[in-house]
Design an enzyme around this catalytic site. Structure first.
Site, PDB file in Angstrom:
ATOM      1  N   LYS A 271      -0.611   4.688  -7.917  1.00  0.00           N
ATOM      2  CA  LYS A 271      -0.096   3.319  -7.977  1.00  0.00           C
ATOM      3  C   LYS A 271      -0.604   2.628  -9.242  1.00  0.00           C
ATOM      4  O   LYS A 271      -1.676   2.965  -9.742  1.00  0.00           O
ATOM      5  CB  LYS A 271      -0.607   2.524  -6.773  1.00  0.00           C
ATOM      6  N   ARG A 345       4.115   8.443   6.281  1.00  0.00           N
ATOM      7  CA  ARG A 345       4.987   9.250   7.147  1.00  0.00           C
ATOM      8  C   ARG A 345       4.435  10.671   7.339  1.00  0.00           C
ATOM      9  O   ARG A 345       4.649  11.300   8.366  1.00  0.00           O
ATOM     10  CB  ARG A 345       6.414   9.250   6.561  1.00  0.00           C
TER      11      ARG A 345
HETATM   12  N1  BES Z   1       0.998   1.756   1.915  1.00  0.00           N
HETATM   13  C1  BES Z   1       2.183   1.753   1.144  1.00  0.00           C
HETATM   14  C2  BES Z   1       3.163   0.655   1.549  1.00  0.00           C
HETATM   15  C3  BES Z   1       2.709  -0.764   1.350  1.00  0.00           C
HETATM   16  C4  BES Z   1       3.033  -1.448   0.195  1.00  0.00           C
HETATM   17  C5  BES Z   1       1.987  -1.408   2.327  1.00  0.00           C
HETATM   18  C6  BES Z   1       2.634  -2.750   0.017  1.00  0.00           C
HETATM   19  C7  BES Z   1       1.577  -2.719   2.146  1.00  0.00           C
HETATM   20  C8  BES Z   1       1.909  -3.391   0.991  1.00  0.00           C
HETATM   21  C9  BES Z   1       2.883   3.095   1.291  1.00  0.00           C
HETATM   22  O1  BES Z   1       2.070   4.186   1.492  1.00  0.00           O
HETATM   23  C10 BES Z   1       3.619   3.335   0.029  1.00  0.00           C
HETATM   24  O2  BES Z   1       2.991   3.538  -0.965  1.00  0.00           O
HETATM   25  N2  BES Z   1       4.939   3.313   0.092  1.00  0.00           N
HETATM   26  C11 BES Z   1       5.766   3.501  -1.035  1.00  0.00           C
HETATM   27  C12 BES Z   1       6.861   4.470  -0.645  1.00  0.00           C
HETATM   28  C13 BES Z   1       7.624   4.996  -1.824  1.00  0.00           C
HETATM   29  C14 BES Z   1       6.758   5.924  -2.640  1.00  0.00           C
HETATM   30  C15 BES Z   1       8.835   5.727  -1.299  1.00  0.00           C
HETATM   31  C16 BES Z   1       6.331   2.154  -1.439  1.00  0.00           C
HETATM   32  O3  BES Z   1       6.599   1.331  -0.555  1.00  0.00           O
HETATM   33  O4  BES Z   1       6.458   1.915  -2.622  1.00  0.00           O
HETATM   34 MN    MN Z   2       1.414   5.083  -0.346  1.00  0.00          MN
END
Ligand code: BES
Ligand code: MN
Ligand code: ZN
Length: 495
Positions: A271, A345
């Site tokens: 990230k 997931r």
């Molecule tokens: N934990 C994150 C989702 C999230 C984002 C929770 C902001 C709380 C606040 C999750 O693991 C994630 O990184 N999701 C990605 C999925 C993508 C890679 C398909 C996302 O939402 O960007």
């Molecule tokens: Mn994630």
């Protein structure tokens, strides 16, 4: 902060909060105080926009007998429900702390609405306690003006014994919500999978059976997807299994599943730096499930419930899984890991499969901070609800509205499902674009729901943490889901 209930005294003094109904209708205590004070309250109201609307506040200062005299709008009689009473309690606490007060008295005059005065009093107390939460254990030099000053709130009501009884039923909620808020607030150097599991182990004292599976045990079970996420971390992954079986003997339990990513860097699909600290609360689903188990045990719920949390840390190191890796889940299905940041997931599919194989639940509700996309869809007002079962969806939505944890049902369907087909494995963990990101995530999970199991997935990414707080929730960890799950079980499995 302490809460006390007391009968009506001969006279009031100090910091007192009194009810005013819609259209400036003073209730008994406000009227009496106003008359003794030569109409000073009427004059204050006339010089303001205060109308007595639900949860409107007006503080009247300067009277010799009173410190702060707070007028509390209770709105129209039927508007004073449990939620409104909790808000009033929270607002009084915030007002008292902002003013640096140590004690405040709230007077519950009878309102011919939905609740008895005792219930109004109990919910005011609950809201007050919920708002008083603070996570300040790491502050070593707080300035006096930053400290919470309020030490005691006294709720005055004619039926004290009834109010105490009603509050005693609500008090386990406070303990459970605070437990969850603590878990979610802790930084990831303190709260990692083993430490989360250790804290959950405390529920044993309440009669919850707590088992913790380590990596070797999960490996034996074939949880390749969960273990793949944790393999880039120095910290060991854990599967937390909690059982509260206080319902009819032999009755299939309901299963609660929680995403417990104690920190989510994204892994190799790392990230960006900005805001990454938020990912310490990527275990909000697991926090809610654990808090719900505490609440069920705390109030001795007559139901069979299992809570299962997948606890991992998603880190990039030399051993981390790579984009393109293929992992085998406990179900036997294989997954091509296109994006290591879609890790929730991957851990949930193994936890869900384990829950179904081991406990044959009649219903399975899973909570996770799963996708940023759900925040784009629903903001911070509602969690996304995905389900294969309309009656279950409706019951969850009803429970959520009753406790102020709102849900919005989102669609599922074969056209979305197709988007996660992989060329080389049974599925991939993300679709090609970002479109419908919350839905494709839910489709992935649905591939791990067994025939005949009523299943719901709550995407709480927008709800687990609050940047600004509200009447009963200080900013920070909300414990969203704890009360919802508890109410859903109380309403549907304990009759
Ligand atoms: N934990 C994150 C989702 C999230 C984002 C929770 C902001 C709380 C606040 C999750 O693991 C994630 O990184 N999701 C990605 C999925 C993508 C890679 C398909 C996302 O939402 O960007
Ligand atoms: Mn994630
Ligand atoms: Zn995550």
């Amino acid at each position: 902060m302490k809460v006390e209930f007391s009968a009506f005294p001969k006279a009031f003094s100090g910091n007192v909060a009194v009810f005013v109904a819609a259209e400036k209708q003073f209730l008994a205590t406000a009227k009496a105080i106003d008359q003794q004070g030569d109409g000073f309250l009427e004059r204050a109201v006339a010089a303001s926009r205060f109308s007595g609307a639900k949860c409107q506040l007006l503080s009247v200062l300067g009277h010799e007998k009173f410190g702060r005299l707070l007028l509390l709008g209770v709105g129209k009689a039927r508007e004073l429900d449990a939620r409104a009473a909790e808000s009033l309690g929270g607002l009084v606490v915030a007002d008292a702390n902002a003013a640096g007060q140590k004690a405040v008295t709230v007077v519950v005059d009878p309102v011919k609405g939905r609740l008895s005065p005792a219930e109004v009093a109990a919910h005011i107390a609950l809201g007050a306690r919920l708002r008083s939460y603070r996570f300040d254990k790491y502050k070593t030099k707080e300035k006096p003006e930053q400290k919470a000053t309020l030490e005691q709130i006294t709720v005055v009501v004619s039926t004290v014994a009834d109010a105490r009884r009603a509050y005693a039923r609500l008090e386990p909620t406070v303990d459970a919500v605070f437990f969850t808020r603590d878990l979610v607030s802790e930084p990831a150097n303190v709260l990692y999978p083993v430490e989360f599991a250790r804290r959950a182990k405390e529920l044993t004292k309440l009669g919850v059976k707590v088992d913790i599976l380590d990596e070797a045990e999960m490996k034996k079970l074939g949880m390749g997807a969960l273990l793949g996420v944790g393999q880039g971390s120095e910290r060991d992954s854990q599967l937390l299994v909690m059982r509260w079986m206080n319902g009819p003997k032999g009755q299939a339990p309901v299963a609660l599943i929680g995403k417990g990513v104690c920190f989510d860097t994204g892994g190799i699909s790392i990230k960006p730096a900005g805001g990454m600290e938020d990912m310490k609360w990527d275990m909000g689903g697991a926090g809610a499930v654990t808090g719900a188990m505490k609440l069920l045990a705390g109030r001795k719920a007559r139901a069979n419930v299992v809570g299962i949390c997948a606890l991992v840390e998603n880190m990039p190191d030399g051993n981390a899984q790579r984009p393109g890796d293929v992992v085998k889940t406990m179900s036997g299905q294989t997954v091509e890991v296109i994006n290591t940041d879609a890790e929730g997931r991957l851990i949930l599919c193994d936890a869900m499969w384990y829950a179904q194989e081991k406990f044959k639940p009649q219903a399975m509700v899973e909570l996770s901070t799963l996708t940023g996309a759900i925040i784009v869809s629903l903001g911070h007002e509602r969690a996304g609800l995905f389900s294969n079962n309309t009656p279950l969806s409706n019951k969850l939505r009803a429970a959520g509205s009753e406790v102020g944890e709102k849900l919005w049902r989102m669609p599922l369907g074969p056209k979305y499902d197709k988007l996660i087909d992989s060329d080389i494995a049974d599925m991939k963990n993300v679709s090609n674009g970002r479109d419908g990101g919350s839905i494709t995530a839910a489709q992935f999970l649905q591939r791990f729901v067994q025939e005949g199991v009523a299943w719901a997935h709550l995407d709480i990414a927008g709800m687990a943490w609050s940047g600004k707080g509200n009447d009963t929730i200080p900013k920070g960890a909300t414990a969203f889901g704890v009360r919802l799950l508890d109410r859903w079980i109380a309403d549907n499995y304990e009759r």
